[in-house]
Design a protein around this motif. Structure first.
Motif, PDB file in Angstrom:
ATOM      1  N   UNK A  28       4.296   5.391   3.086  1.00 54.51           N
ATOM      2  CA  UNK A  28       4.495   4.318   2.107  1.00 54.51           C
ATOM      3  C   UNK A  28       3.629   3.084   2.360  1.00 54.51           C
ATOM      4  N   UNK A  29       3.109   2.925   3.579  1.00 55.13           N
ATOM      5  CA  UNK A  29       2.295   1.736   3.878  1.00 55.13           C
ATOM      6  C   UNK A  29       0.990   1.726   3.067  1.00 55.13           C
ATOM      7  N   UNK A  30       0.615   2.857   2.500  1.00 55.10           N
ATOM      8  CA  UNK A  30      -0.654   2.955   1.769  1.00 55.10           C
ATOM      9  C   UNK A  30      -0.541   2.499   0.315  1.00 55.10           C
ATOM     10  N   UNK A  31       0.699   2.334  -0.154  1.00 56.22           N
ATOM     11  CA  UNK A  31       0.909   1.932  -1.553  1.00 56.22           C
ATOM     12  C   UNK A  31       0.674   0.417  -1.680  1.00 56.22           C
ATOM     13  N   UNK A  32      -0.212   0.036  -2.618  1.00 59.48           N
ATOM     14  CA  UNK A  32      -0.606  -1.381  -2.726  1.00 59.48           C
ATOM     15  C   UNK A  32      -0.613  -1.840  -4.188  1.00 59.48           C
ATOM     16  N   UNK A  33      -0.667  -3.139  -4.387  1.00 63.12           N
ATOM     17  CA  UNK A  33      -0.737  -3.678  -5.757  1.00 63.12           C
ATOM     18  C   UNK A  33      -2.136  -3.498  -6.343  1.00 63.12           C
ATOM     19  N   UNK A  34      -3.163  -3.631  -5.511  1.00 61.31           N
ATOM     20  CA  UNK A  34      -4.535  -3.387  -5.992  1.00 61.31           C
ATOM     21  C   UNK A  34      -5.352  -2.735  -4.876  1.00 61.31           C
ATOM     22  N   UNK A  35      -6.304  -1.883  -5.254  1.00 59.14           N
ATOM     23  CA  UNK A  35      -7.140  -1.207  -4.260  1.00 59.14           C
ATOM     24  C   UNK A  35      -7.967  -2.239  -3.498  1.00 59.14           C
ATOM     25  N   UNK A  36      -7.858  -2.175  -2.199  1.00 62.43           N
ATOM     26  CA  UNK A  36      -8.572  -3.140  -1.370  1.00 62.43           C
ATOM     27  C   UNK A  36      -7.640  -4.182  -0.774  1.00 62.43           C
ATOM     28  N   UNK A  37      -6.382  -4.149  -1.200  1.00 57.14           N
ATOM     29  CA  UNK A  37      -5.429  -5.169  -0.716  1.00 57.14           C
ATOM     30  C   UNK A  37      -5.308  -5.138   0.809  1.00 57.14           C
ATOM     31  N   UNK A  38      -5.255  -3.935   1.369  1.00 59.62           N
ATOM     32  CA  UNK A  38      -5.061  -3.838   2.822  1.00 59.62           C
ATOM     33  C   UNK A  38      -6.173  -3.033   3.506  1.00 59.62           C
TER      34      UNK A  38
ATOM     35  N   UNK B 294     -15.909   4.993  -1.551  1.00 59.54           N
ATOM     36  CA  UNK B 294     -14.561   5.491  -1.235  1.00 59.54           C
ATOM     37  C   UNK B 294     -13.571   5.318  -2.377  1.00 59.54           C
ATOM     38  N   UNK B 295     -14.051   4.880  -3.556  1.00 58.72           N
ATOM     39  CA  UNK B 295     -13.161   4.829  -4.728  1.00 58.72           C
ATOM     40  C   UNK B 295     -12.950   6.251  -5.240  1.00 58.72           C
ATOM     41  N   UNK B 296     -11.720   6.686  -5.345  1.00 57.94           N
ATOM     42  CA  UNK B 296     -11.379   7.975  -5.957  1.00 57.94           C
ATOM     43  C   UNK B 296     -10.585   7.649  -7.217  1.00 57.94           C
ATOM     44  N   UNK B 297     -11.312   7.481  -8.308  1.00 57.85           N
ATOM     45  CA  UNK B 297     -10.684   7.025  -9.554  1.00 57.85           C
ATOM     46  C   UNK B 297     -10.450   8.224 -10.459  1.00 57.85           C
ATOM     47  N   UNK B 298      -9.199   8.464 -10.797  1.00 57.40           N
ATOM     48  CA  UNK B 298      -8.879   9.564 -11.718  1.00 57.40           C
ATOM     49  C   UNK B 298      -8.798  10.926 -11.068  1.00 57.40           C
ATOM     50  N   UNK B 299      -8.853  11.014  -9.771  1.00 56.00           N
ATOM     51  CA  UNK B 299      -8.827  12.327  -9.108  1.00 56.00           C
ATOM     52  C   UNK B 299      -7.409  12.827  -8.819  1.00 56.00           C
ATOM     53  N   UNK B 300      -6.562  11.977  -8.260  1.00 55.52           N
ATOM     54  CA  UNK B 300      -5.258  12.465  -7.777  1.00 55.52           C
ATOM     55  C   UNK B 300      -4.369  12.883  -8.941  1.00 55.52           C
ATOM     56  N   UNK B 301      -3.883  14.109  -8.888  1.00 55.19           N
ATOM     57  CA  UNK B 301      -2.913  14.550  -9.898  1.00 55.19           C
ATOM     58  C   UNK B 301      -1.500  14.233  -9.434  1.00 55.19           C
ATOM     59  N   UNK B 302      -1.297  14.402  -8.145  1.00 51.54           N
ATOM     60  CA  UNK B 302       0.012  14.110  -7.556  1.00 51.54           C
ATOM     61  C   UNK B 302      -0.192  13.306  -6.284  1.00 51.54           C
ATOM     62  N   UNK B 303       0.633  12.276  -6.126  1.00 51.79           N
ATOM     63  CA  UNK B 303       0.686  11.563  -4.847  1.00 51.79           C
ATOM     64  C   UNK B 303       2.054  11.818  -4.245  1.00 51.79           C
TER      65      UNK B 303
ATOM     66  N   UNK C 238     -12.676  -5.092 -11.840  1.00 53.67           N
ATOM     67  CA  UNK C 238     -12.596  -3.863 -12.625  1.00 53.67           C
ATOM     68  C   UNK C 238     -13.074  -2.690 -11.750  1.00 53.67           C
ATOM     69  N   UNK C 239     -12.168  -1.769 -11.432  1.00 53.48           N
ATOM     70  CA  UNK C 239     -12.472  -0.675 -10.492  1.00 53.48           C
ATOM     71  C   UNK C 239     -13.658   0.169 -10.972  1.00 53.48           C
ATOM     72  N   UNK C 240     -13.600   0.577 -12.247  1.00 59.57           N
ATOM     73  CA  UNK C 240     -14.623   1.494 -12.763  1.00 59.57           C
ATOM     74  C   UNK C 240     -15.988   0.810 -12.781  1.00 59.57           C
ATOM     75  N   UNK C 241     -16.003  -0.465 -13.213  1.00 61.79           N
ATOM     76  CA  UNK C 241     -17.287  -1.185 -13.287  1.00 61.79           C
ATOM     77  C   UNK C 241     -17.871  -1.414 -11.892  1.00 61.79           C
ATOM     78  N   UNK C 242     -17.008  -1.828 -10.972  1.00 65.47           N
ATOM     79  CA  UNK C 242     -17.506  -2.088  -9.618  1.00 65.47           C
ATOM     80  C   UNK C 242     -18.019  -0.796  -8.983  1.00 65.47           C
ATOM     81  N   UNK C 243     -17.251   0.294  -9.183  1.00 64.51           N
ATOM     82  CA  UNK C 243     -17.667   1.580  -8.624  1.00 64.51           C
ATOM     83  C   UNK C 243     -19.034   1.970  -9.165  1.00 64.51           C
ATOM     84  N   UNK C 244     -19.205   1.805 -10.475  1.00 66.18           N
ATOM     85  CA  UNK C 244     -20.482   2.241 -11.029  1.00 66.18           C
ATOM     86  C   UNK C 244     -21.615   1.310 -10.598  1.00 66.18           C
ATOM     87  N   UNK C 245     -21.378   0.002 -10.481  1.00 65.31           N
ATOM     88  CA  UNK C 245     -22.455  -0.897 -10.011  1.00 65.31           C
ATOM     89  C   UNK C 245     -22.873  -0.558  -8.589  1.00 65.31           C
TER      90      UNK C 245
END
Ligand code: 5RP
Length: 233
Positions: free
Chosen positions: A126-136, A210-219, A192-199
């Motif tokens: 549960x420690x991996x769950x965050x409000x935004x990617x990069x928080x921790x 290390x952005x995995x956007x749209x990959x996980x089907x189940x957590x 914006x995750x998608x924009x930053x990832x693509x830049x």
């Protein structure tokens, strides 16, 4: 493999649950890290005790070695077109089931295996769950060594704070299984995750973020009050 010392009981629950989702005959994508350690441990138990017939495609030298040691047959990633199920850990997970990975500097092969997977499951405590990617956790980016100066220049231009990941018990930078360096970028909300990832991905010499956007089907999130499952709609 990183040590499983923190939250290891929770990691074990998630890893064991995921290993029980594997079916006879599956080609299995095996991630990297201390949570995946338990996935491999239980998978090996099923191979050796139940006679489960599977083949593993691994995402790092460490995972290959562990699978080999424990009797799980390993295929080279380039010899398969898809994997039936892939299981991996994560460093940050947001409410949209997007993820940051690469704490073990293995994100490039991890993303290739994720993209080959019919079913892709993230396991974490549960420690991996965050409000935004990069928080921790900083965003790891694999970079060709010869592009280090260019990539640094471009990241400066984007106003990003970052550091070259340095080895422990080794002088100089961490070198990935692919012979590259890792730059860790500090992310500050909102962005914006998608924009930053693509830049970042568009900078010449960047191999993978290390952005995995749209990959996980189940957590599968192991919490103190039990396993919680989040499914992509
Ligand atoms: C390796 C990874 C790992 O899956 C991630 O760092 C999580 O590791 P752990 O389960 O040890 O916390 O992305 O590159």
């Amino acid at each position: 493999m990183k040590s499983a010392s923190s939250n290891s009981e929770l990691k074990k629950q998630a890893g064991y649950w995921a290993a029980d989702q594997v079916n006879n005959g599956d080609v299995v994508g095996v991630g990297t890290g201390s949570t995946v350690f338990f996935f491999i441990e239980r998978l090996a138990e099923r191979v050796n005790k139940e006679g489960l017939k599977i083949k593993a495609v691994t995402t790092s030298f460490q995972s290959s070695c562990l699978c080999g040691e424990l009797g799980i047959p390993v295929l080279d990633i380039s010899s398969v077109k898809y994997v039936d199920i892939a299981v991996d850990g994560a460093d940050n997970i947001d409410s949209e089931l997007d993820v940051i990975k690469g704490g073990g500097a293995a994100q490039t092969l991890e993303k290739i295996v994720a993209a080959m997977a019919k079913k892709y499951i993230i396991i974490a405590d549960e420690s991996k769950s965050v409000d935004y990617l990069g928080e921790t956790f900083m965003l790891p980016v694999e970079v060709l060594p010869k592009a280090l100066s260019l990539v640094s220049e471009r990241l400066d231009g984007m106003g990003l704070e970052y550091a070259l990941r340095m080895g422990k018990a080794k002088d100089g930078p961490v070198v990935t299984d692919n012979g590259n360096f890792v730059i860790d970028i500090k992310l500050k909300a909102p962005y914006n995750k998608a924009e930053l990832n693509s830049s970042i991905t568009m900078i010449p010499g960047v191999v993978e973020t290390g952005f995995f956007l749209g990959y996980a089907q189940t957590v599968c999130l192991a919490c103190k009050d039990g396993l919680k499952f989040l499914n992509r709609k």
